[in-house]
Design an enzyme around this catalytic site. Structure first.
Site, PDB file in Angstrom:
ATOM      1  CB  SER A 183      -0.739   0.258   1.182  1.00 11.06           C
ATOM      2  OG  SER A 183      -1.932   1.056   1.125  1.00 11.06           O
ATOM      3  CB  THR A 184       1.313   4.233   2.416  1.00 13.99           C
ATOM      4  OG1 THR A 184      -0.119   4.225   2.502  1.00 13.99           O
ATOM      5  CG2 THR A 184       1.857   5.502   2.395  1.00 13.99           C
ATOM      6  CG  HIS A 209      -4.089  -1.050  -0.838  1.00 12.61           C
ATOM      7  ND1 HIS A 209      -3.884  -0.894   0.508  1.00 12.61           N
ATOM      8  CD2 HIS A 209      -4.921  -2.030  -1.004  1.00 12.61           C
ATOM      9  CE1 HIS A 209      -4.176  -1.768   1.170  1.00 12.61           C
ATOM     10  NE2 HIS A 209      -5.019  -2.839   0.267  1.00 12.61           N
ATOM     11  CG  MET A 302      -2.062   3.550   7.712  1.00 11.12           C
ATOM     12  SD  MET A 302      -0.904   3.575   8.910  1.00 11.12           S
ATOM     13  CE  MET A 302      -1.874   3.826  10.540  1.00 11.12           C
ATOM     14  CG  ASP A 305      -5.882  -5.458   2.727  1.00 11.60           C
ATOM     15  OD1 ASP A 305      -6.486  -6.544   2.877  1.00 11.60           O
ATOM     16  OD2 ASP A 305      -5.800  -4.999   1.567  1.00 11.60           O
TER      17      ASP A 305
END
Length: 363
Positions: A183-184, A209, A302, A305
């Site tokens: 993600s991030t 993501h 973050m 997930d």
């Protein structure tokens, strides 16, 4: 009480500024400290008070967002979330922004589209909160804030898309499939990992993501840089040695098996772990379809997930790896996976490709 995350909104559209400010202010953990209609006004505002996070439009008068981002990162690094309309050309520009130091992407709100805002407003708030935890160069972040993903929306698990695995999927075969969640900070981390892999690397499926359409440009960019072939996944695509499939934004991706061969299913569905695509959905499907023939990798990001899904993969016999804290932009997802007991090994980013190749040798 933890200090609120202070956000500065930079956008030349008054309606977008108003909408973003309203939806961010609905979250009790976020405070909109101000708005600016161009980078020059924003620079003056930052001199008065430094925000925790900036949302930054790309196309603005007097100075474009990419130029401002590069100046900001060279002088006073602050977590920046780029804000853009949903266009193919815009997605290429946004990838340049990620290379320049932006931590994530959000889409400009479609004014009046209630269904869009219901899901996207939650994502925008989560992206901003995630960005506040980002590890920025040469900057010591303020005191740690709550990492909880608070909000009234029910947080669904992978049960919303497919049932839990029933046991070990099958005995080891001669082919290994690698599944990755990020993600991030993941766009640049994935680039570094994939660039280190040879053309005959194991077949790989990835959930990063990102909003819809941006994943196509992201896959195209990676394909131009890497020896492996990278593409945005389509329903039914086979998982082949030397090929990497990236889940398309706003769709879940699942691994399925026919005989000893794997392919992906791309489907719509509810947000799972507040994401679509969801790492938990991919990992659970891999646990069900591949078992000990799989390797799972969870990278910077973050939230949690992928943590549950990685534990299910490990229970099914897969080899699981997490990116370490020192090389993660945000150590949320790997940390949660480790805490759940789903990780076999924790390594820095630069060693993940080597872990893949070492695991491949055992097949």
């Amino acid at each position: 009480m933890p200090k609120k995350i202070r956000v500065l909104i930079i956008d030349d559209s008054a309606s977008v500024r108003q909408t973003l400010a309203a939806l961010l202010s609905e979250d009790p953990e976020i405070e909109v400290m101000g708005v600016a209609n161009d980078p020059f006004m924003a620079a003056r505002r930052i001199q008065e008070e430094v925000p925790d996070v900036i949302t930054l439009d790309v196309e603005m008068p007097r100075m474009d967002g990419i130029t401002f981002l590069r100046k900001l990162m060279s002088q006073r690094p602050i977590p920046v979330v780029m804000c853009s309309s949903l266009t193919e050309a815009g997605s290429e520009t946004l990838l340049q922004a990620l290379e320049a130091g932006a931590v994530d992407i959000i889409l400009k709100p479609r004014i009046g589209a209630a269904d869009y805002l219901a899901d996207e407003a939650m994502r925008i708030r989560e992206v901003v909160k995630s960005a506040s935890h980002a590890r920025m160069p040469n900057v010591r972040r303020a005191e740690a804030r709550s990492a909880s993903a608070s909000g009234p929306t029910k947080k669904l698990t992978a049960d919303a898309m497919l049932p839990p695995p029933t046991g070990r999927a099958m005995a080891k075969t001669t082919e290994m499939v690698v599944c990755v969640g990020a993600s991030t900070g993941g766009t640049e981390a994935l680039r570094q990992m994939l660039e280190a892999l040879p053309a005959n690397a194991p077949g790989m499926v990835i959930v990063q993501h990102m909003p819809e359409r941006f994943t196509a440009a992201f896959a195209k960019r990676l394909n131009s840089l890497c020896e492996v072939e990278v593409k945005e996944a389509a329903d039914g695509d086979p998982v082949l040695r030397g090929h990497v499939l990236i889940a398309p934004g706003d769709n879940h991706m699942m691994l399925e098996r026919q005989g000893a061969r794997y392919h992906v299913a791309v489907k719509t569905g509810p947000l799972v772990s507040r994401h679509r695509p969801s790492v938990d959905v991919l990992f659970r499907s891999v646990a069900r379809a591949a078992g000990s023939n799989a390797m799972g990798i969870i990278m910077t990001g973050m939230g949690d997930d992928g943590a549950r899904g990685m534990f299910e993969m490990k229970q099914a016999g897969a080899y699981t790896v997490a990116q370490d804290e020192a090389t993660s932009v945000v150590f949320g997802m790997p940390k949660e996976a480790i805490a759940r007991g789903g990780v076999d090994r924790v390594v820095p980013l630069e060693q993940i490709a080597r872990e893949i190749l070492m695991a491949q040798q055992k097949f």
